[in-house]
Design a protein around this motif. Structure first.
Motif, PDB file in Angstrom:
ATOM      1  N   LEU A 247       0.786  -1.234   0.000  1.00  0.00           N
ATOM      2  CA  LEU A 247       0.000   0.000   0.000  1.00  0.00           C
ATOM      3  C   LEU A 247       0.824   1.294   0.000  1.00  0.00           C
ATOM      4  O   LEU A 247       0.330   2.328  -0.441  1.00  0.00           O
ATOM      5  CB  LEU A 247      -0.946   0.000   1.210  1.00  0.00           C
ATOM      6  N   VAL A 248       2.054   1.244   0.490  1.00  0.00           N
ATOM      7  CA  VAL A 248       2.802   2.503   0.590  1.00  0.00           C
ATOM      8  C   VAL A 248       3.423   2.951  -0.737  1.00  0.00           C
ATOM      9  O   VAL A 248       3.281   4.120  -1.123  1.00  0.00           O
ATOM     10  CB  VAL A 248       3.853   2.430   1.733  1.00  0.00           C
ATOM     11  N   PRO A 249       4.092   2.063  -1.498  1.00  0.00           N
ATOM     12  CA  PRO A 249       4.757   2.554  -2.718  1.00  0.00           C
ATOM     13  C   PRO A 249       3.842   3.268  -3.719  1.00  0.00           C
ATOM     14  O   PRO A 249       4.267   4.269  -4.309  1.00  0.00           O
ATOM     15  CB  PRO A 249       5.390   1.288  -3.321  1.00  0.00           C
ATOM     16  N   PRO A 250       2.572   2.854  -3.896  1.00  0.00           N
ATOM     17  CA  PRO A 250       1.750   3.624  -4.837  1.00  0.00           C
ATOM     18  C   PRO A 250       1.443   5.047  -4.346  1.00  0.00           C
ATOM     19  O   PRO A 250       1.077   5.911  -5.147  1.00  0.00           O
ATOM     20  CB  PRO A 250       0.443   2.814  -4.926  1.00  0.00           C
ATOM     21  N   LEU A 251       1.575   5.274  -3.036  1.00  0.00           N
ATOM     22  CA  LEU A 251       1.275   6.601  -2.479  1.00  0.00           C
ATOM     23  C   LEU A 251       2.444   7.550  -2.566  1.00  0.00           C
ATOM     24  O   LEU A 251       2.305   8.715  -2.903  1.00  0.00           O
ATOM     25  CB  LEU A 251       1.017   6.478  -0.963  1.00  0.00           C
ATOM     26  N   TRP A 252       3.592   7.028  -2.133  1.00  0.00           N
ATOM     27  CA  TRP A 252       4.770   7.873  -1.969  1.00  0.00           C
ATOM     28  C   TRP A 252       5.929   7.235  -2.716  1.00  0.00           C
ATOM     29  O   TRP A 252       6.249   6.062  -2.495  1.00  0.00           O
ATOM     30  CB  TRP A 252       5.125   7.995  -0.472  1.00  0.00           C
ATOM     31  N   LEU A 259      11.848   3.945   2.112  1.00  0.00           N
ATOM     32  CA  LEU A 259      10.594   3.198   2.299  1.00  0.00           C
ATOM     33  C   LEU A 259      10.645   2.413   3.617  1.00  0.00           C
ATOM     34  O   LEU A 259       9.690   2.413   4.402  1.00  0.00           O
ATOM     35  CB  LEU A 259      10.378   2.248   1.118  1.00  0.00           C
ATOM     36  N   ARG A 260      11.777   1.760   3.857  1.00  0.00           N
ATOM     37  CA  ARG A 260      11.905   0.980   5.091  1.00  0.00           C
ATOM     38  C   ARG A 260      11.783   1.875   6.323  1.00  0.00           C
ATOM     39  O   ARG A 260      11.094   1.546   7.282  1.00  0.00           O
ATOM     40  CB  ARG A 260      13.260   0.257   5.122  1.00  0.00           C
ATOM     41  N   LEU A 261      12.464   3.029   6.274  1.00  0.00           N
ATOM     42  CA  LEU A 261      12.416   3.923   7.440  1.00  0.00           C
ATOM     43  C   LEU A 261      10.999   4.436   7.675  1.00  0.00           C
ATOM     44  O   LEU A 261      10.492   4.424   8.804  1.00  0.00           O
ATOM     45  CB  LEU A 261      13.389   5.091   7.252  1.00  0.00           C
ATOM     46  N   VAL A 262      10.346   4.859   6.603  1.00  0.00           N
ATOM     47  CA  VAL A 262       8.989   5.412   6.744  1.00  0.00           C
ATOM     48  C   VAL A 262       8.042   4.337   7.292  1.00  0.00           C
ATOM     49  O   VAL A 262       7.267   4.585   8.224  1.00  0.00           O
ATOM     50  CB  VAL A 262       8.499   5.973   5.383  1.00  0.00           C
ATOM     51  N   THR A 297      10.261  13.950   7.651  1.00  0.00           N
ATOM     52  CA  THR A 297      11.455  14.547   7.043  1.00  0.00           C
ATOM     53  C   THR A 297      11.861  13.766   5.799  1.00  0.00           C
ATOM     54  O   THR A 297      12.189  14.340   4.759  1.00  0.00           O
ATOM     55  CB  THR A 297      12.611  14.562   8.075  1.00  0.00           C
ATOM     56  N   VAL A 298      11.810  12.445   5.896  1.00  0.00           N
ATOM     57  CA  VAL A 298      12.173  11.607   4.745  1.00  0.00           C
ATOM     58  C   VAL A 298      11.144  11.788   3.620  1.00  0.00           C
ATOM     59  O   VAL A 298      11.495  11.934   2.446  1.00  0.00           O
ATOM     60  CB  VAL A 298      12.282  10.127   5.175  1.00  0.00           C
ATOM     61  N   LEU A 299       9.864  11.815   3.982  1.00  0.00           N
ATOM     62  CA  LEU A 299       8.818  11.996   2.954  1.00  0.00           C
ATOM     63  C   LEU A 299       8.961  13.346   2.263  1.00  0.00           C
ATOM     64  O   LEU A 299       8.885  13.443   1.035  1.00  0.00           O
ATOM     65  CB  LEU A 299       7.431  11.900   3.595  1.00  0.00           C
ATOM     66  N   PRO A 312      -3.011   4.921   4.510  1.00  0.00           N
ATOM     67  CA  PRO A 312      -4.259   4.144   4.454  1.00  0.00           C
ATOM     68  C   PRO A 312      -4.733   3.703   5.838  1.00  0.00           C
ATOM     69  O   PRO A 312      -3.943   3.210   6.650  1.00  0.00           O
ATOM     70  CB  PRO A 312      -3.870   2.917   3.617  1.00  0.00           C
ATOM     71  N   GLY A 313      -6.030   3.892   6.066  1.00  0.00           N
ATOM     72  CA  GLY A 313      -6.619   3.453   7.334  1.00  0.00           C
ATOM     73  C   GLY A 313      -6.379   1.963   7.566  1.00  0.00           C
ATOM     74  O   GLY A 313      -6.229   1.515   8.703  1.00  0.00           O
TER      75      GLY A 313
END
Ligand code: SER
Length: 388
Positions: A247-252, A259-262, A297-299, A312-313
């Motif tokens: 779910l995360v890679p399509p968002l950011w 990605l791992r840190l976030v 900060t990373v984002l 995502p909820g």
């Protein structure tokens, strides 16, 4: 093997050997514990390690969530997470270290089918305060497992004072070829299980006194072992992170380390919030604040328009469910967004202040104090803004 299956195999193995399952505690250690967060399964058991009889007896097993900030700079490598789970067993003045190690060896090799040739152990070498752990050394030699002797790496303590003792750690080879070298020389040996012969208490003056009983406290890193058993190349690739990876890679748009840190920091922040902590400038709240702000900060380094509003909820719910936290996901999101707004305002103010001619060159200690006291800008943030 799914993580859930690993947990049940572990717990059943020890239940068959007379252990009672206890419910894991929150991340908040009992009053009087010297640490901010539970960093190991033994924290909630400190009074019992120190001699108080436990209502469920002398042999215990559980799954305990833990949080470690000492490893914050290592997040993103193959083996570290800020919030992780520890499978633990305890002998409260009952059986000794060799039996604990022998059961550990049996579970890993027979119960979980790990090739015994992929194991390595380390054992306490001894120093002027405590003798060498000969019993553990002999157990491993009997089982044909190679052993490395160390001093500092094989001593476990709960902070500067409190229960402590020599330990024996079990490592699993994660490299492609046949095992080589030793755990201190090659980091493809991954520590999975620590068995602490917890028989001392360290006092304020640094001296050691025997505890009223000789305990064994063990902790096995759940995500680490799960990822190795699943043939995953890092803890971020085990089944627990599957929804995050999906779910995360399509968002950011993030590179793999970011990605791992976030994922690590946001997941940890949700668990900390789920245990009732709120962002603050001190103590536990500050740890939470740092986790959220480091993730932001990373984002924002990638794209300043990224927002936790898009988190995502399902990921919040999945995390709360996994850690059995009875909290409304909407409340968690509300705190995260509030923290994001504060941080965005602070960053804007910081940029304006730092643009002043006075702060363009090297900053002195006096500048850092002034920026903190007058404008509320912490050193870490100033450094980040000047790098950006
Ligand atoms: N207390 C030990 C550790 O954290 C074993 O659980 O490694």
């Amino acid at each position: 093997m799914h993580t859930e299956q690993l947990v049940s195999t572990f717990v059943e193995y020890f239940e068959e050997r007379g252990h009672q399952r206890i419910v894991g505690s929150t991340l908040l250690p009992p009053p009087g514990d010297p640490v901010l967060f539970t960093t190991s399964g033994m924290h909630p058991l400190t009074p019992y390690l120190e001699g108080r009889p436990h209502p469920l007896g002398k042999r215990l097993v559980n799954v305990q969530r833990c949080l470690r900030t000492t490893d914050l700079d290592e997040i993103g490598d193959a083996t570290h997470l800020t919030v992780f789970e520890m499978l633990g067993t305890w002998s409260l003045g009952d059986y000794g270290g060799p039996l604990s190690l022998d059961w550990g060896y049996g579970l890993l090799t027979e119960g979980l089918g790990i090739d015994r040739g992929l194991l390595h152990a380390t054992v306490y070498a001894g120093d002027s305060q405590c003798e060498q752990d000969v019993a553990s050394l002999e157990l491993w030699q009997d089982r044909g497992v190679p052993v490395e002797l160390t001093v500092e790496d094989n001593w476990w303590s709960n902070g500067a004072v409190g229960p402590c003792g020599p330990d024996s750690e079990i490592f699993l080879w994660s490299g492609d070829g046949p095992p080589r070298s030793t755990p201190t020389q090659d980091d493809r040996w991954v520590e999975v299980w620590n068995h602490v012969m917890m028989k001392y208490r360290r006092l304020d003056d640094g001296s050691l006194v025997p505890l009223p009983q000789r305990n064994v406290d063990t902790g096995l890193g759940l995500e680490r072992l799960a990822s190795l058993l699943q043939g995953a190349s890092s803890v971020f690739d085990c089944d627990l992170f599957e929804p995050w990876r999906r779910l995360v890679p399509p968002l950011w748009r993030l590179d793999e380390p970011s990605l791992r840190l976030v994922c690590d920091h946001l997941r940890s922040a949700v668990v900390v919030l789920g245990d009732g902590v709120r962002p603050a400038n001190t103590g536990r709240g500050y740890v939470l604040r740092r986790l959220v702000r480091r993730a932001l900060t990373v984002l924002w380094r990638e794209d300043p328009s990224y927002s936790l509003d898009d988190l995502p909820g399902d990921l919040v719910q999945h995390t709360l469910d996994h850690f059995r936290q009875d909290v409304r996901p909407a409340d968690v999101r509300h705190v995260l967004l509030d923290e994001e707004r504060r941080f965005r305002r602070l960053m804007e103010r910081g940029r304006q202040v730092l643009a002043r001619p006075r702060f363009r060159d090297r900053l002195t200690e006096e500048d850092f104090h002034y920026l903190h006291d007058t404008h509320g800008l912490p050193r870490e943030l100033i450094t980040t803004l000047r790098q950006g």
